[in-house]
Design a protein around this motif. Structure first.
Motif, PDB file in Angstrom:
ATOM      1  N   TYR A 163      -5.007   0.473   5.335  1.00 43.28           N
ATOM      2  CA  TYR A 163      -4.187   0.278   6.537  1.00 43.28           C
ATOM      3  C   TYR A 163      -5.061  -0.120   7.728  1.00 43.28           C
ATOM      4  O   TYR A 163      -4.654  -0.912   8.574  1.00 43.28           O
ATOM      5  CB  TYR A 163      -3.369   1.519   6.873  1.00 43.28           C
ATOM      6  N   VAL A 166      -5.980   4.664   1.166  1.00 45.81           N
ATOM      7  CA  VAL A 166      -4.842   4.127   1.918  1.00 45.81           C
ATOM      8  C   VAL A 166      -5.193   4.003   3.399  1.00 45.81           C
ATOM      9  O   VAL A 166      -4.836   3.012   4.046  1.00 45.81           O
ATOM     10  CB  VAL A 166      -3.590   5.009   1.702  1.00 45.81           C
ATOM     11  N   THR A 190       0.819  -1.209   0.000  1.00 45.81           N
ATOM     12  CA  THR A 190       0.000   0.000   0.000  1.00 45.81           C
ATOM     13  C   THR A 190       0.855   1.263   0.000  1.00 45.81           C
ATOM     14  O   THR A 190       0.599   2.182  -0.777  1.00 45.81           O
ATOM     15  CB  THR A 190      -0.936  -0.003   1.221  1.00 45.81           C
ATOM     16  N   GLY A 191       1.865   1.312   0.853  1.00 47.94           N
ATOM     17  CA  GLY A 191       2.711   2.506   0.936  1.00 47.94           C
ATOM     18  C   GLY A 191       3.453   2.823  -0.354  1.00 47.94           C
ATOM     19  O   GLY A 191       3.359   3.943  -0.865  1.00 47.94           O
ATOM     20  N   LEU A 206      -5.773  -3.756   7.300  1.00 46.65           N
ATOM     21  CA  LEU A 206      -4.570  -4.520   7.632  1.00 46.65           C
ATOM     22  C   LEU A 206      -4.414  -4.652   9.142  1.00 46.65           C
ATOM     23  O   LEU A 206      -4.120  -5.729   9.654  1.00 46.65           O
ATOM     24  CB  LEU A 206      -3.329  -3.858   7.029  1.00 46.65           C
TER      25      LEU A 206
END
Length: 58
Positions: free
Chosen positions: A35, A31, A3-4, A38
């Motif tokens: 996150y 994002v 993702t980053g 996640l």
């Protein structure tokens, strides 16, 4: 986990080149959601593995 780096590629490719604030906001929100998911999945995995480990010890 990607993702980053994907976020940074999109920011440099789309946002900075066109100076699009709407795209930056949409990417940032996406994002943040990814996150968050996640973190939730990592938390759930830790709880499940803790229970499985406790069952093996009993």
């Amino acid at each position: 986990m990607l993702t980053g780096p994907t976020y940074m590629l999109q920011v440099y490719g789309r946002v900075l080149g066109r100076r699009s604030e709407a795209t930056l906001i949409a990417l940032t929100m996406l994002v943040a959601v990814l996150y968050g998911m996640l973190g939730l999945l990592d938390f759930s995995r830790g709880r499940i593995m803790g229970r499985v480990g406790a069952n093996f010890q009993a």
